[in-house]
Design a protein around this motif. Structure first.
Motif, mmCIF file in Angstrom:
data_model
loop_
_atom_site.group_PDB
_atom_site.id
_atom_site.type_symbol
_atom_site.label_atom_id
_atom_site.label_comp_id
_atom_site.label_asym_id
_atom_site.label_seq_id
_atom_site.Cartn_x
_atom_site.Cartn_y
_atom_site.Cartn_z
ATOM 1 N N GLY A 91 0.645 -1.212 -0.006
ATOM 2 C CA GLY A 91 0.001 0.017 -0.028
ATOM 3 C C GLY A 91 0.854 1.162 0.043
ATOM 4 N N GLY A 92 2.194 0.997 0.164
ATOM 5 C CA GLY A 92 2.924 2.368 0.168
ATOM 6 C C GLY A 92 3.660 2.671 -1.073
ATOM 7 N N ALA A 93 4.680 3.673 -1.051
ATOM 8 C CA ALA A 93 5.738 4.027 -2.202
ATOM 9 C C ALA A 93 6.404 3.020 -2.326
ATOM 10 C CB ALA A 93 6.040 5.388 -1.525
ATOM 11 N N GLY A 94 7.007 2.993 -3.620
ATOM 12 C CA GLY A 94 8.061 2.148 -3.878
ATOM 13 C C GLY A 94 7.485 0.780 -4.462
ATOM 14 N N SER A 95 8.568 -0.068 -4.352
ATOM 15 C CA SER A 95 8.182 -1.507 -4.894
ATOM 16 C C SER A 95 7.845 -2.347 -3.791
ATOM 17 C CB SER A 95 9.313 -2.238 -5.636
ATOM 18 O OG SER A 95 9.229 -3.576 -5.919
ATOM 19 N N ALA A 96 6.892 -3.390 -3.880
ATOM 20 C CA ALA A 96 6.481 -4.342 -2.652
ATOM 21 C C ALA A 96 7.734 -5.381 -2.660
ATOM 22 C CB ALA A 96 5.146 -4.902 -3.337
ATOM 23 N N THR A 97 8.249 -5.592 -3.549
ATOM 24 C CA THR A 97 9.435 -6.425 -3.441
ATOM 25 C C THR A 97 10.396 -5.895 -2.378
ATOM 26 O OG1 THR A 97 9.099 -7.548 -5.439
ATOM 27 C CG2 THR A 97 11.023 -7.811 -4.569
ATOM 28 N N VAL A 98 10.783 -4.494 -2.687
ATOM 29 C CA VAL A 98 11.775 -3.961 -1.948
ATOM 30 C C VAL A 98 11.249 -3.646 -0.496
ATOM 31 C CG1 VAL A 98 12.982 -1.758 -1.557
ATOM 32 C CG2 VAL A 98 12.814 -2.704 -3.857
ATOM 33 N N GLY A 99 9.796 -3.531 -0.388
ATOM 34 C CA GLY A 99 9.358 -3.264 1.016
ATOM 35 C C GLY A 99 9.492 -4.493 1.807
ATOM 36 N N SER A 100 9.024 -5.868 0.915
ATOM 37 C CA SER A 100 9.163 -7.094 1.668
ATOM 38 C C SER A 100 10.608 -7.436 1.827
ATOM 39 C CB SER A 100 8.662 -8.263 0.767
ATOM 40 O OG SER A 100 7.380 -7.935 0.546
ATOM 41 N N TRP A 101 11.749 -7.227 1.158
ATOM 42 C CA TRP A 101 12.968 -7.286 1.450
ATOM 43 C C TRP A 101 13.318 -6.490 2.786
ATOM 44 C CZ3 TRP A 101 15.640 -11.578 0.778
ATOM 45 C CH2 TRP A 101 15.380 -12.155 -0.498
ATOM 46 N N LEU A 102 13.100 -5.338 2.701
ATOM 47 C CA LEU A 102 13.455 -4.462 3.942
ATOM 48 C C LEU A 102 12.868 -4.957 5.024
ATOM 49 C CD1 LEU A 102 14.898 -1.814 4.647
ATOM 50 C CD2 LEU A 102 12.907 -0.546 3.829
ATOM 51 N N GLY A 103 11.532 -5.152 5.042
ATOM 52 C CA GLY A 103 10.896 -6.027 6.326
ATOM 53 C C GLY A 103 11.442 -6.981 6.710
ATOM 54 N N LEU A 104 12.020 -7.891 5.859
ATOM 55 C CA LEU A 104 12.747 -9.017 6.245
ATOM 56 C C LEU A 104 14.041 -8.712 6.835
ATOM 57 C CD1 LEU A 104 12.909 -12.196 6.363
ATOM 58 C CD2 LEU A 104 14.062 -12.050 3.843
ATOM 59 N N ALA A 105 14.587 -7.616 6.242
ATOM 60 C CA ALA A 105 15.817 -7.430 6.754
ATOM 61 C C ALA A 105 15.881 -6.700 8.511
ATOM 62 C CB ALA A 105 16.402 -6.378 5.943
ATOM 63 N N LEU A 106 14.681 -6.014 8.482
ATOM 64 C CA LEU A 106 14.496 -5.421 9.811
ATOM 65 C C LEU A 106 14.055 -6.563 10.845
ATOM 66 C CD1 LEU A 106 12.429 -2.369 8.919
ATOM 67 C CD2 LEU A 106 14.691 -2.389 10.000
ATOM 68 N N VAL A 107 13.330 -7.660 10.426
ATOM 69 C CA VAL A 107 12.957 -8.872 11.125
ATOM 70 C C VAL A 107 14.172 -9.544 11.464
ATOM 71 C CG1 VAL A 107 11.784 -11.005 11.333
ATOM 72 C CG2 VAL A 107 10.405 -9.016 10.580
ATOM 73 N N LEU A 108 15.240 -9.697 10.744
ATOM 74 C CA LEU A 108 16.497 -10.499 11.107
ATOM 75 C C LEU A 108 17.170 -9.671 12.121
ATOM 76 C CD1 LEU A 108 17.254 -11.950 7.553
ATOM 77 C CD2 LEU A 108 16.386 -13.215 9.617
ATOM 78 N N LEU A 109 17.280 -8.331 11.995
ATOM 79 C CA LEU A 109 17.933 -7.314 12.553
ATOM 80 C C LEU A 109 17.326 -7.407 13.993
ATOM 81 C CD1 LEU A 109 20.226 -5.142 13.010
ATOM 82 C CD2 LEU A 109 18.423 -3.446 12.447
#
Length: 119
Positions: free
Chosen positions: A50-68
């Motif tokens: 629902g936000g700006a940018g690519s959904a794929t990038v958002g998913s990868w960024l979300g995954l990176a934050l979960v791993l962090l």
């Protein structure tokens, strides 16, 4: 009866008790931070469509934050046990390397999130 010898512990000085309690509070702060980062990663991943940018990038960024968030929890537990041992032995030293590495990971995550939101 157990075959293992019991270890007699003498009284713990009040100052050391305070150090151990402060160490436990620090562990709880690490864990709260880990849960916050993990939760933020979940939100970024779930609402990436629902936000700006690519959904794929958002998913990868979300995954990176979960791993962090998971890494922050592990670092906190490691620091807790290391500090516990150092307090008992009277040789406490601050770990600059761990704190710099975590700071670098957070700054990189912040830059990645800013780039993602700017798209």
């Amino acid at each position: 009866m157990s075959d293992q010898p019991t270890v007699e512990r003498g009284p713990i000085p009040e100052a050391r008790i305070g150090d151990h309690l402060a160490n436990e509070r620090t562990l709880l702060a690490w864990q709260r931070t880990a849960l916050t980062v993990l939760g933020f990663g979940f939100v970024v991943d779930r609402f990436a469509l629902g936000g700006a940018g690519s959904a794929t990038v958002g998913s990868w960024l979300g995954l990176a934050l979960v791993l962090l968030g998971g890494a922050v929890s592990l670092v906190g537990a490691y620091r807790y046990f290391t500090t516990e041992r150092e307090i008992d032995n009277g040789i406490y030293r601050s770990s600059v390397t761990i704190h710099l590495a975590l700071t670098a990971a957070i700054v990189i995550g912040a830059i990645a999130l800013a780039i993602y939101l700017a798209q």
